[in-house]
Write an enzyme that holds these catalytic residues in place. Structure first.
Site, PDB file in Angstrom:
ATOM      1  N   MET A  89      -7.463  57.272 -67.923  1.00 22.86           N
ATOM      2  CA  MET A  89      -7.773  58.074 -66.743  1.00 22.86           C
ATOM      3  C   MET A  89      -8.983  57.549 -65.964  1.00 22.86           C
ATOM      4  O   MET A  89      -9.890  58.301 -65.627  1.00 22.86           O
ATOM      5  CB  MET A  89      -8.013  59.537 -67.162  1.00 22.86           C
ATOM      6  N   ARG A  90      -8.970  56.267 -65.704  1.00 22.99           N
ATOM      7  CA  ARG A  90     -10.059  55.697 -64.901  1.00 22.99           C
ATOM      8  C   ARG A  90      -9.507  54.618 -63.996  1.00 22.99           C
ATOM      9  O   ARG A  90      -8.617  53.861 -64.383  1.00 22.99           O
ATOM     10  CB  ARG A  90     -11.115  55.055 -65.806  1.00 22.99           C
ATOM     11  N   LEU A  92      -9.943  51.083 -62.370  1.00 24.90           N
ATOM     12  CA  LEU A  92     -10.677  49.890 -62.809  1.00 24.90           C
ATOM     13  C   LEU A  92     -11.249  49.130 -61.616  1.00 24.90           C
ATOM     14  O   LEU A  92     -10.667  49.122 -60.531  1.00 24.90           O
ATOM     15  CB  LEU A  92      -9.734  48.993 -63.618  1.00 24.90           C
ATOM     16  N   HIS A 108       3.105  54.858 -64.580  1.00 26.04           N
ATOM     17  CA  HIS A 108       2.840  56.028 -63.737  1.00 26.04           C
ATOM     18  C   HIS A 108       4.104  56.884 -63.662  1.00 26.04           C
ATOM     19  O   HIS A 108       5.202  56.354 -63.462  1.00 26.04           O
ATOM     20  CB  HIS A 108       2.420  55.572 -62.332  1.00 26.04           C
ATOM     21  N   GLU A 141      -6.937  46.482 -57.840  1.00 25.01           N
ATOM     22  CA  GLU A 141      -8.091  47.385 -57.805  1.00 25.01           C
ATOM     23  C   GLU A 141      -7.806  48.687 -57.059  1.00 25.01           C
ATOM     24  O   GLU A 141      -8.672  49.541 -56.950  1.00 25.01           O
ATOM     25  CB  GLU A 141      -9.333  46.683 -57.251  1.00 25.01           C
ATOM     26  N   ASP A 144      -2.691  52.943 -58.559  1.00 23.95           N
ATOM     27  CA  ASP A 144      -1.222  52.952 -58.704  1.00 23.95           C
ATOM     28  C   ASP A 144      -0.538  52.072 -57.665  1.00 23.95           C
ATOM     29  O   ASP A 144       0.435  52.492 -57.006  1.00 23.95           O
ATOM     30  CB  ASP A 144      -0.701  54.398 -58.618  1.00 23.95           C
TER      31      ASP A 144
HETATM   32  C1  GRF Z   1       1.991  59.491 -68.805  1.00 23.33           C
HETATM   33  O1  GRF Z   1       2.764  60.413 -68.090  1.00 23.33           O
HETATM   34  C2  GRF Z   1       1.705  58.263 -67.996  1.00 23.33           C
HETATM   35  O2  GRF Z   1       2.726  57.938 -67.122  1.00 23.33           O
HETATM   36  C3  GRF Z   1       0.476  58.674 -67.221  1.00 23.33           C
HETATM   37  O3  GRF Z   1      -0.271  59.462 -68.111  1.00 23.33           O
HETATM   38  C4  GRF Z   1       0.593  60.026 -69.097  1.00 23.33           C
HETATM   39  C5  GRF Z   1       0.087  59.572 -70.420  1.00 23.33           C
HETATM   40  O4  GRF Z   1       0.798  60.124 -71.486  1.00 23.33           O
HETATM   41  N1  GRF Z   1      -0.229  57.510 -66.736  1.00 23.33           N
HETATM   42  P1  GRF Z   1       0.560  59.570 -72.944  1.00 23.33           P
HETATM   43  O5  GRF Z   1      -0.951  59.650 -73.201  1.00 23.33           O
HETATM   44  O6  GRF Z   1       1.045  58.152 -72.999  1.00 23.33           O
HETATM   45  O7  GRF Z   1       1.328  60.477 -73.844  1.00 23.33           O
END
Ligand code: GRF
Length: 203
Positions: A89-90, A92, A108, A141, A144
């Site tokens: 969740m960052r 880069l 994603h 960078e 998504d």
């Molecule tokens: C997934 O839905 C992925 O697509 C998104 O974050 C979620 C992560 O799920 N980037 P997990 O930690 O792999 O279970």
């Protein structure tokens, strides 16, 4: 043997799917290190239980460049060939992206370029699309945004909730992430503009 570095922040189900494929010999690589940005991430515990090398590098309050420099150091130290973001969740920095050119993947839960950013499944549901899915792409960078390696589509049903749609998408995530890793790890592709063309034997 090629070496994977996994970056995660939470549940880690995509990481587990990759680890299963590695263990089954379906991905010709080993997991060199699993790094979490959050100490409480379930994925970190799962990786430990699997006997994998784990590191927790908490990102809270850290400057992006300083944090990314730590990540680069650890990934290089573990001689990682391919970095897989699995619910990391960052965003880069450009210097991180430059450190691993065409060697960072992200998954994603939407058909990009629709619904980038947080809560993609909720965005899709609220927009009223009839088809959604997931995307594995090379990371640049921007959020998504890099060249797409693979996508998979799922129907959005009238009675879907965010949870039911997310679960349907997740099944496809687990499938295409490993397939994309096989393509990129083998270097069996080239890029034309934004298009990533996988070579026939890679698919
Ligand atoms: C997934 O839905 C992925 O697509 C998104 O974050 C979620 C992560 O799920 N980037 P997990 O930690 O792999 O279970």
């Amino acid at each position: 043997m090629k070496r994977l570095g996994i970056l995660l922040s939470g549940r880690g189900s995509n990481f587990e799917a990759i680890a299963d494929q590695v263990a089954a010999g379906q991905i010709d690589a080993e997991i060199a290190v699993v790094i979490s940005s959050r100490p409480e991430a379930r994925g970190l515990e799962v990786a430990r239980r699997r006997g994998l090398k784990t590191l927790c590098i908490p990102s809270k309050g850290m400057d992006r460049e300083a944090y990314d420099a730590l990540l680069i150091h650890e990934l290089r130290d573990h001689a990682v060939d391919l970095v897989c973001l699995a619910g990391f969740m960052r965003l880069l920095s450009a210097s991180f992206v430059r450190a691993f050119p065409e060697r960072i993947l992200n998954i994603h839960p939407s058909l990009l370029p629709a619904f980038p950013g947080l809560d993609a499944q909720k965005q899709a549901l609220e927009h009223g699309v009839k088809i959604s899915g997931c995307t594995v792409h090379l990371v640049d960078e921007f959020l998504d945004a890099g060249p797409i390696v693979l996508q998979a589509a799922v129907p959005v049903r009238d009675d879907d909730t965010v949870e039911s749609l997310s679960a349907r998408i997740l099944v496809e995530e687990h499938r295409i992430y490993s397939a994309a890793i096989r393509i990129v790890l083998g270097g069996q592709f080239h890029i034309e503009g934004r298009r990533l063309i996988a070579h026939p034997r890679a698919v």
